[in-house]
Design an enzyme around this catalytic site. Structure first.
Site, PDB file in Angstrom:
ATOM      1  N   ASP A  62       7.142  -8.528 -12.703  1.00 52.37           N
ATOM      2  CA  ASP A  62       6.694  -7.746 -11.311  1.00 52.37           C
ATOM      3  C   ASP A  62       6.149  -8.573 -10.460  1.00 52.37           C
ATOM      4  OD1 ASP A  62       4.233  -7.995 -12.537  1.00 52.37           O
ATOM      5  OD2 ASP A  62       3.695  -5.840 -12.079  1.00 52.37           O
ATOM      6  N   PRO A  63       6.126  -8.249  -9.087  1.00 50.90           N
ATOM      7  CA  PRO A  63       5.420  -9.004  -7.886  1.00 50.90           C
ATOM      8  C   PRO A  63       4.110  -9.522  -8.194  1.00 50.90           C
ATOM      9  CG  PRO A  63       6.307  -7.140  -7.060  1.00 50.90           C
ATOM     10  CD  PRO A  63       6.234  -6.923  -8.464  1.00 50.90           C
TER      11      PRO A  63
END
Length: 224
Positions: A62-63
């Site tokens: 995920d970011p």
């Protein structure tokens, strides 16, 4: 058939799961919660690497959840932002693996994306300071569909799957049609268990050469 991301994304965006997810994210933004990346950067990976140009996929999770880090490409950060530990380890491996590679002082990987490397996270948004806060919202379904489209409609893609999360995500990729390179994740917790020395960057170029496709100039980021 000339497939575009636009066709694929629009099909997904019409599905109930996607609309529910975006309602949640938009409400969070309107309540003043900081969601990364910025709204206009969520789909950067697709705008920089058109469907027909994809030759390599590097799958992230995920970011980054710190201010100013995430901009829509897995592992990459905007210029001027401190290089995260996993990316620093990727640079260490590149320096050993690719002759003449000099680790840059930034973590901006846009020029890889422009050469056909799809830098795809499995979850495309996150709330500030809360890792994995948008897991299970629906992004996994969305990115499963992206991988499925690449798997079905293209041939000879090289998938770099680092760590158990990425390897599980890629379980349905057809290994007869595509090349799959696996290694531990480059994070400081696991890089010494086999990411260092995996030579995935040079192996990727060997595979591209065999297919008469353009090699990736991994050193392009040092020119940015």
């Amino acid at each position: 058939m000339n497939t575009s991301w636009n066709d694929i994304l629009e099909t997904e965006k019409e599905k109930p799961y996607y609309q529910e997810m975006m309602t949640y994210i938009n409400e969070a933004r309107s309540q003043g919660k900081k969601i990364f990346p910025k709204e206009e950067d969520v789909f950067t990976a697709f705008s920089l690497t058109p469907f027909n140009n994809v030759t390599v996929v590097i799958l992230g999770q995920d970011p980054y959840h710190g201010e100013g880090q995430a901009h829509g490409l897995s592992f990459s950060v905007l210029p001027g932002v401190k290089i995260p530990p996993s990316l620093r380890n990727m640079y260490k491996e590149l320096a050993e693996d690719i002759e003449g590679f000099i680790p840059p002082t930034h973590g901006y990987l846009e020029s890889w994306a422009e050469q056909g490397v799809l830098l795809l996270n499995t979850v495309l948004t996150v709330e500030e300071s809360q890792a994995h806060s948008h897991a299970k919202l629906g992004w996994e379904t969305f990115t499963d569909s992206i991988i499925e489209q690449l798997n079905e409609k293209k041939e000879g893609i090289i998938f770099l799957l680092w760590g158990a999360h990425a390897q599980k995500k890629g379980i349905n990729i057809d290994a007869m049609k595509h090349s799959i390179l696996v290694a531990p994740h480059p994070s400081p917790l696991s890089a010494r268990r086999g990411f260092f020395g995996c030579q995935h960057f040079s192996k990727t170029n060997e595979l591209l050469r065999e297919k008469n496709l353009s090699e990736i100039n991994w050193s392009s980021i040092t020119l940015d």
